[in-house]
Design an enzyme around this catalytic site. Structure first.
Site, PDB file in Angstrom:
ATOM      1  N   GLY D 149       0.821  -1.196   0.000  1.00 33.61           N
ATOM      2  CA  GLY D 149       0.000   0.000   0.000  1.00 33.61           C
ATOM      3  C   GLY D 149       0.858   1.251   0.000  1.00 33.61           C
ATOM      4  CB  CYS D 150       0.185   4.668  -1.212  1.00 39.56           C
ATOM      5  SG  CYS D 150      -1.506   4.872  -0.609  1.00 39.56           S
ATOM      6  CE1 TYR D 151      -1.820   8.213   3.636  1.00 33.11           C
ATOM      7  CE2 TYR D 151      -3.549   6.581   3.385  1.00 33.11           C
ATOM      8  CZ  TYR D 151      -3.147   7.898   3.401  1.00 33.11           C
ATOM      9  OH  TYR D 151      -4.063   8.898   3.202  1.00 33.11           O
ATOM     10  CB  THR D 153       5.397   2.322   0.327  1.00 32.92           C
ATOM     11  OG1 THR D 153       4.867   1.111  -0.236  1.00 32.92           O
ATOM     12  CG2 THR D 153       6.726   2.651  -0.331  1.00 32.92           C
ATOM     13  CB  SER D 154       5.254   6.848   2.991  1.00 32.70           C
ATOM     14  OG  SER D 154       4.177   6.734   3.927  1.00 32.70           O
TER      15      SER D 154
END
Lengths: 345, 345, 345, 345
Positions: D149-151, D153-154
């Site tokens: 997921g995007c969140y 990853t960050s």
């Protein structure tokens, strides 16, 4: 002051309905008697608009009895709703301001070309076009107001007096308009999504936009001859605001001072018109207000007049002008509830 | 591939300098030999542009020796810098692409009216106007390129062939252009602040913008007669992108298919031109690319042609076209380093 | 109603000065007697703020005689101005509301660490901290108000009662705040440019922001012990609005209903506080208003309380709260001139 | 170079599908063999994405035969699609990268709690979590990748090595994330409309967001103990970009240099990781790139570590990382097709 007049709103969940709420909830002389929304009947308005929690109103189903108990009813509905309901209200003595296009075009053939068959052509003929500064006398005694489109408002206010006084040619008028996305309403389409509009700009409706016949009908009236214009709308990456840049040809011998003189004569006493010399107005200068500001330039001392006109599409272009018309129809001071100062930052 | 050509950039800290970096750092055939900025001399470029930390370049003071060692030098400086330095470089056999306006206007009186006195009128006459698709042959052998302005690029690409082929009247051309804020550069003025532009739109430079003489000079060339146009720029609340809506009069008997035929004939083989039928292009469709996209409509079958043309002002409107010209001047494939696909979302 | 009180504004050209104008020009009980700006002395306010053309006020040089003739003077100046002038006004019996930080920190050593040496430490001790809902009694009789910072306002309103009532631990408070760009003021820096903020988001001041000592000073007061918090501000790509997400640890046995009960007890009668259950508030819901809205959630039934609090940084975070304090100091109804409904669209 | 590998995309009309197109169309070693979209089957991709007119691809119906002819297939579909189709492709020897959540959570009970019943639990156990820098060895031989997921990853990129090396406490981790609107996809809901997000900011999913179990699963793995975090996502008024501010407690004696040392050891050789000292990164610095940039600060020399981490949610947070994984799975240079420089302006 006691709030003397009862007001109804049909179609309160879209952006013009919301803007009517913003203006009417603070209006010193009116009270919202019913706000109708089929889809949200029973919900408190603050469920849809959380910023309005101080106002304990509930959406209701459309209720003819409550509507006929009102002094005035606004239609903030999609096209084809008001034309089916307004007749009954008018018969019952209720004043109606329709923010949709249902009563704007006098010619039913033209209406059918751009929209659909008109279901109440008789009432259509009695409707009064509500561009306040240009039609105030008729508005005073109107039972039914066709509230103008947003683009046409920004265009007619500067142009009409120039055509009426014969300062510009009736041929060769080009209108390049730009609108914030709220003008497209709250409907669920890919074109209305955030990501499609952010950091983006485009022309649309170039082949023909529904506001074109409205613009031509009204300008023809002021010019006293049939006028055709070229009108191209565009979509801006922002929520509110319309700017129309209008290109027209000066009649021989006409100077910039003549233009301003006509505007001053027509509008010097108007509360909601700002005539700007030098710098063209920015949309932010009228944001949240019922004001129309415009300027004129004759670039390079050639023969073309360039007008730049700005409004807030949700206020002077819709709900604000509707309230202005309501004030007149109810015999109130025209500026009541419309004294907002713009959010310049 | 080895990187065969040495490139200099003078004025690398503004937005067109930054965009040159974005394009040249990934270009397969060139190497940045020096990037000059008086104010930032000694700083790594990643101190000013933190996203470029993978590229260990340093700003240097303007160094004639290093510049003359280059094959080609870009000027991404404010006006009046290139005209003082380019002569020496050209004399030394270095090719120059000037992104400022210093060499765009052939007539020194006109130049002085809009800018200042020209300090190198002789060199000015040798400069080649770098609107690539319209002037490719001359660019091939040019020593000095006057890279076109952003607005003029978006306007000439669709208009020039129509004037050249005589499809439209040379009188009655109205150009309504809109630009993202990056077009105003990185200078510190209230007008460039975030809060002044966010949620705002306005016309500016109506009485006369410096790109007007450039547009008229070039269009006159293609029409083979002196042309005057009305040109009004506007500022959009977004960073990148120009849209120009152009209104012109069709010569008798000309139909929409004639317009598209001329465009196809002229541009069908061009890599950076998108001819759009039906829907006008949106600025996002060319964002980050060297492409110009345009469409034509004749609204309501009347006599007016409406063109909508879009570019990215920092790419095709500045640094991308500069690199395209560089490719040609160095004998490289014109599309090298310019194959970007737009960030549509 | 006659406008009974004379008001002075020093520093009227920035965004908080502009916002004071927006609120005071429509206030029913006050009149702007002088608006001072050294740089713009002699200019009509509408030259700087074209949307205010209906109000024929002129910027003046700072004029002590005119200021002492006022009932109340606002300082909307950069730091270090008010501390040099307020003493004389207070001595002359004029009430002062300082929107800068000059009188917010009681400890002069702390003040000097974050700002500069304080030039009027005696007056500093008499200044009353103007977070209205938390300090109303002292404000009623204050001569000089230190109007709170924008971030601290959004943070203290939800947190202070929870600390006062001992519902949360005094250790382990993390505050993640986000502000629109107008919070950075109108100063000319690269960081304030449109292109630098559009489509961008970033943390700043992580190592230490000037609002940190203000937050800690005030929260310590309510907790009755020295409190240290972690506070990280961020910059949003929009003009107005602050959201603070606050993470804190519940004391043993405390449930979400306890939190809401304390808030209800403290704020149920407050006109400018919205306690939200369920959905966290969006900044748009308070835009243009003097309201603070907040919600609480205990994610996954674990032990952490998450508060989301929103204000308009220019209104409740600056000029609106300043006017609220003015109303109290002048014995007026606290809500006068502050009844705005948000621009939800 | 010849393009050696055939690629399939299922679900090409959303924003991650579009971003796969942007990256793969310029990739030197792969060729899109089929791009499937039930709703758009038969349409050229340039009808949906006008900026892609240079690429003559057509959407097709989902065609198992064409998909099994591919070397690798991407699923850019809503949840529940990939889990029904991937098994068959894997059996046929096709490699699969799933950008949806179908294969991210190893525990089917947890999966069912947050999504739905899992239809292929056997395959789920074989799926490899595709956070490239943290799991590269397993990715090399994987048949099926659960793209993160995007969140998450960050968040994981900066946090995982600190947990693994035991520099921070496993309790008391607070993650405040902010995402551009494109992260919410292209679905038609009021919450995705332009007007609802422009000039607005809000927390959402505070009580529980679907990325929470993914974050906890993976961080627990690196900490080698069960970890619970507080995670609050927010929606930014911009299209692309995620910033996560992470608050955690340093273990006794740990200094800022220890943090940077661990990061350097882990990431110094990584092409897509930028370790920033001093200033926290801005989302614009990674826009359009596959990069993750992060910084650490210990405010006021207290005990809390504040990490700020940024990615482009559509690139490193989705399609870019998917291509990075594809490169590894196909034995290609990991950086192929991912060399973009950010659009800083």
């Amino acid at each position: 002051m006691s709030k003397n007049f009862l007001i109804g709103i049909v179609g309160g969940t879209g952006y013009t309905g919301l803007e009517l709420l913003r203006l009417l909830l603070l209006h010193p002389q009116v009270k919202i008697h019913t706000i109708a929304s089929r889809s949200q009947a029973g919900q408190p308005i603050s469920d849809i608009f959380p910023g309005l929690e101080n106002y304990p109103l509930f959406f209701e189903d459309v209720n003819l009895k409550k509507l006929t108990a009102c002094d005035l009813v606004f239609y903030a509905t999609p096209h084809e709703v008001a034309m089916g309901q307004a007749g009954e209200l008018v018969k019952a003595g209720v004043k109606v301001v329709d923010l949709s296009a249902d009563f704007r075009l006098k010619n039913t053939t033209v209406f059918e070309h751009w929209y659909c068959q008109h279901s109440d052509p008789e009432l259509l003929q009695k409707a009064v076009y509500g561009l306040t500064e240009l039609n105030r006398e008729a508005i005073k005694t109107a039972q039914l107001i066709a509230n103008p489109g947003c683009y046409p408002t920004s265009i007619q206010l500067p142009l009409a007096p120039l055509l009426y006084e014969g300062l510009i040619e009736t041929k060769g008028i080009f209108i390049d308009s730009k609108s914030g996305v709220s003008g497209a309403g709250k409907s669920l389409s890919v074109g209305n999504l955030y990501t499609e509009n952010d950091e983006n700009f485009r022309a649309y409706g170039v082949a023909g936009h529904r506001h074109l016949p409205e613009i031509e009908q009204e300008l023809s009236h002021f010019a006293d001859e049939a006028i055709q214009v070229t009108f191209v709308p565009h979509l801006l990456p922002m929520t509110r605001g319309i700017e129309s840049t209008i290109y027209c040809q000066l009649k021989e011998g006409i100077k910039l001072t003549d233009i301003y003189q006509v505007w001053q004569k027509k509008y010097a006493q108007e509360d909601f018109i700002s005539i700007r010399e030098n710098t063209p107005p920015a949309t932010k200068e009228v944001r949240g207000t019922n004001r129309c500001a415009f300027s004129a330039v004759i670039p390079q001392q050639r023969n073309t007049l360039v007008i730049s006109s700005v409004i807030d599409n949700l206020v002077k272009g819709a709900s604000g002008q509707a309230v202005q018309n309501m004030n007149i129809m109810l015999g109130l001071d025209e500026t009541l509830g419309l004294g907002q100062i713009p959010l310049l930052a």
